[in-house]
Write a protein that holds these residues in place. Structure first.
Motif, PDB file in Angstrom:
ATOM      1  N   GLU A  89      70.165 -32.188  19.828  1.00 42.00           N
ATOM      2  CA  GLU A  89      70.680 -31.139  18.971  1.00 42.00           C
ATOM      3  C   GLU A  89      72.202 -31.135  19.137  1.00 42.00           C
ATOM      4  N   LEU A  90      72.875 -31.640  18.131  1.00 42.68           N
ATOM      5  CA  LEU A  90      74.319 -31.827  18.227  1.00 42.68           C
ATOM      6  C   LEU A  90      75.064 -30.775  17.412  1.00 42.68           C
ATOM      7  N   THR A  91      76.298 -30.508  17.829  1.00 40.22           N
ATOM      8  CA  THR A  91      77.165 -29.582  17.113  1.00 40.22           C
ATOM      9  C   THR A  91      78.548 -30.213  16.985  1.00 40.22           C
ATOM     10  N   LEU A  92      79.052 -30.224  15.762  1.00 40.10           N
ATOM     11  CA  LEU A  92      80.394 -30.737  15.511  1.00 40.10           C
ATOM     12  C   LEU A  92      81.379 -29.582  15.574  1.00 40.10           C
ATOM     13  N   LYS A  93      82.470 -29.778  16.314  1.00 40.39           N
ATOM     14  CA  LYS A  93      83.482 -28.729  16.442  1.00 40.39           C
ATOM     15  C   LYS A  93      84.834 -29.281  16.018  1.00 40.39           C
ATOM     16  N   LEU A  94      85.552 -28.450  15.260  1.00 34.77           N
ATOM     17  CA  LEU A  94      86.865 -28.820  14.760  1.00 34.77           C
ATOM     18  C   LEU A  94      87.881 -27.765  15.190  1.00 34.77           C
ATOM     19  N   PRO A  95      89.144 -28.136  15.317  1.00 34.50           N
ATOM     20  CA  PRO A  95      90.158 -27.160  15.719  1.00 34.50           C
ATOM     21  C   PRO A  95      90.429 -26.160  14.605  1.00 34.50           C
ATOM     22  N   LYS A  96      90.903 -25.002  14.960  1.00 31.09           N
ATOM     23  CA  LYS A  96      91.267 -24.001  13.969  1.00 31.09           C
ATOM     24  C   LYS A  96      92.626 -24.355  13.384  1.00 31.09           C
ATOM     25  N   ILE A  97      92.712 -24.291  12.065  1.00 27.95           N
ATOM     26  CA  ILE A  97      93.979 -24.565  11.391  1.00 27.95           C
ATOM     27  C   ILE A  97      94.518 -23.259  10.836  1.00 27.95           C
ATOM     28  N   SER A  98      95.640 -22.806  11.382  1.00 33.08           N
ATOM     29  CA  SER A  98      96.227 -21.531  10.973  1.00 33.08           C
ATOM     30  C   SER A  98      97.706 -21.650  10.642  1.00 33.08           C
ATOM     31  N   SER A  99      98.212 -22.886  10.540  1.00 30.06           N
ATOM     32  CA  SER A  99      99.627 -23.071  10.223  1.00 30.06           C
ATOM     33  C   SER A  99      99.844 -24.478   9.682  1.00 30.06           C
ATOM     34  N   ASN A 100     101.015 -24.711   9.142  1.00 27.03           N
ATOM     35  CA  ASN A 100     101.362 -26.052   8.673  1.00 27.03           C
ATOM     36  C   ASN A 100     101.380 -27.051   9.828  1.00 27.03           C
ATOM     37  N   LYS A 101     101.780 -26.583  10.989  1.00 25.50           N
ATOM     38  CA  LYS A 101     101.804 -27.445  12.167  1.00 25.50           C
ATOM     39  C   LYS A 101     100.398 -27.913  12.532  1.00 25.50           C
ATOM     40  N   ASP A 102      99.442 -26.991  12.485  1.00 27.47           N
ATOM     41  CA  ASP A 102      98.055 -27.358  12.784  1.00 27.47           C
ATOM     42  C   ASP A 102      97.533 -28.373  11.762  1.00 27.47           C
ATOM     43  N   ALA A 103      97.888 -28.159  10.489  1.00 26.49           N
ATOM     44  CA  ALA A 103      97.440 -29.064   9.435  1.00 26.49           C
ATOM     45  C   ALA A 103      98.008 -30.467   9.639  1.00 26.49           C
ATOM     46  N   LYS A 104      99.292 -30.546   9.960  1.00 25.26           N
ATOM     47  CA  LYS A 104      99.911 -31.852  10.196  1.00 25.26           C
ATOM     48  C   LYS A 104      99.312 -32.520  11.432  1.00 25.26           C
ATOM     49  N   GLN A 105      98.992 -31.721  12.437  1.00 26.86           N
ATOM     50  CA  GLN A 105      98.376 -32.258  13.649  1.00 26.86           C
ATOM     51  C   GLN A 105      97.017 -32.861  13.350  1.00 26.86           C
ATOM     52  N   PHE A 106      96.249 -32.179  12.503  1.00 27.07           N
ATOM     53  CA  PHE A 106      94.926 -32.713  12.161  1.00 27.07           C
ATOM     54  C   PHE A 106      95.062 -33.986  11.334  1.00 27.07           C
ATOM     55  N   ASP A 107      96.044 -34.024  10.446  1.00 29.88           N
ATOM     56  CA  ASP A 107      96.256 -35.230   9.644  1.00 29.88           C
ATOM     57  C   ASP A 107      96.632 -36.427  10.513  1.00 29.88           C
ATOM     58  N   THR A 108      97.374 -36.159  11.568  1.00 35.54           N
ATOM     59  CA  THR A 108      97.856 -37.240  12.434  1.00 35.54           C
ATOM     60  C   THR A 108      96.801 -37.662  13.455  1.00 35.54           C
ATOM     61  N   ALA A 109      96.266 -36.694  14.181  1.00 36.32           N
ATOM     62  CA  ALA A 109      95.283 -36.989  15.231  1.00 36.32           C
ATOM     63  C   ALA A 109      94.321 -35.819  15.338  1.00 36.32           C
ATOM     64  N   PRO A 110      93.295 -35.798  14.513  1.00 29.93           N
ATOM     65  CA  PRO A 110      92.362 -34.663  14.508  1.00 29.93           C
ATOM     66  C   PRO A 110      91.616 -34.524  15.834  1.00 29.93           C
ATOM     67  N   GLN A 111      91.562 -33.307  16.322  1.00 32.13           N
ATOM     68  CA  GLN A 111      90.842 -33.026  17.566  1.00 32.13           C
ATOM     69  C   GLN A 111      89.389 -32.687  17.221  1.00 32.13           C
TER      70      GLN A 111
END
Length: 245
Positions: A89-111
């Motif tokens: 039973e698996l669960t996928l988790k993604l970081p919370k995106i609440s700013s432009n910085k978070d968005a750019k971080q996900f585009d570069t190296a998604p956690q």
């Protein structure tokens, strides 16, 4: 003895009521847009039930946040992950995106993280399915097929994708055939056209056109007009002609 029988019945009912777990279930965050599973297009859902074994998931991460009092909608590139698990039973988790910085971080190296029911980290491979230029009308099945053919980081065997695609095509064709049969209108006898006959122009009665002439009032008006236009000699000859009649 009666109590023992009752206990056995209760125990048996408990086994029957308990869900039988088989395969792999994957719970997804609500802001995940499923693109394809094993190279086959799929609709978004909260939980995927998969067979044991190797799987490839392509998805987007959609988020919304506020930046300087403005609402910002974020949509990631297509992310591809590959994992090989059984009875989990698996669960996928993604970081919370609440700013432009978070968005750019996900585009570069998604956690991205994948956990099992015991909250243990599950190993997987990930990559981005990037396409430059116009994004509308993308053929994701073809893009993922090319990705798998190139044997990239999160690729699965091409035979696995083609098997899924062929199964989907056969299923879709069968469903369309059923719909076509069920929706086909009942056949009704078509009345036969009468035997053709040749008609010559001599057998067609064409009514003569009735030509409407000028009225007597119109004639009188024209006579007066032309009489006034004639010279005195012409008027005399006209009067003489009228008098002879």
């Amino acid at each position: 003895m009666a109590n023992q029988n009752s206990l056995c019945v209760i125990t048996l009912m408990g086994f029957l009521a308990a869900p039988v777990f088989a395969g792999v279930s994957l719970t997804l965050p609500e802001n995940v847009e499923v693109i394809a599973i094993n190279g086959q297009l799929a609709s978004s859902q909260d939980k995927l039930n998969l067979n044991d074994g190797l799987h490839q998931l392509a998805f987007r991460y959609n988020a919304q946040y506020r930046q300087q009092a403005n609402a910002v909608r974020y949509q990631s590139e297509v992310v591809i992950i590959r994992f090989n698990q059984a009875e989990q039973e698996l669960t996928l988790k993604l970081p919370k995106i609440s700013s432009n910085k978070d968005a750019k971080q996900f585009d570069t190296a998604p956690q991205i993280a994948l956990f099992n029911a015991n909250n243990d980290n599950i190993s997987f491979e990930w990559d981005m399915l990037v396409k430059n230029g116009l994004q509308i009308g993308r053929n994701y099945e073809q893009e993922i097929l090319q990705y798998n053919l190139a044997n990239k980081v999160a690729a699965i065997p091409v035979s696995q994708q083609l098997t899924n695609m062929n199964t989907a095509v056969v299923s879709s064709t069968a469903n369309q055939s059923d719909i076509a049969v069920n929706s086909a209108p009942a056949l009704t006898p078509t009345p036969q056209a009468p035997a053709s006959t040749t008609i010559s122009s001599s057998t067609i009665a064409t009514p003569e056109a009735k030509v409407e002439g000028p009225t007597q009032a119109e004639i009188s008006h024209m006579l007066d007009y032309w009489y006034q236009q004639a010279d005195e000699a012409t008027k005399k000859r006209f009067k003489a002609k009228i008098n002879k009649q």
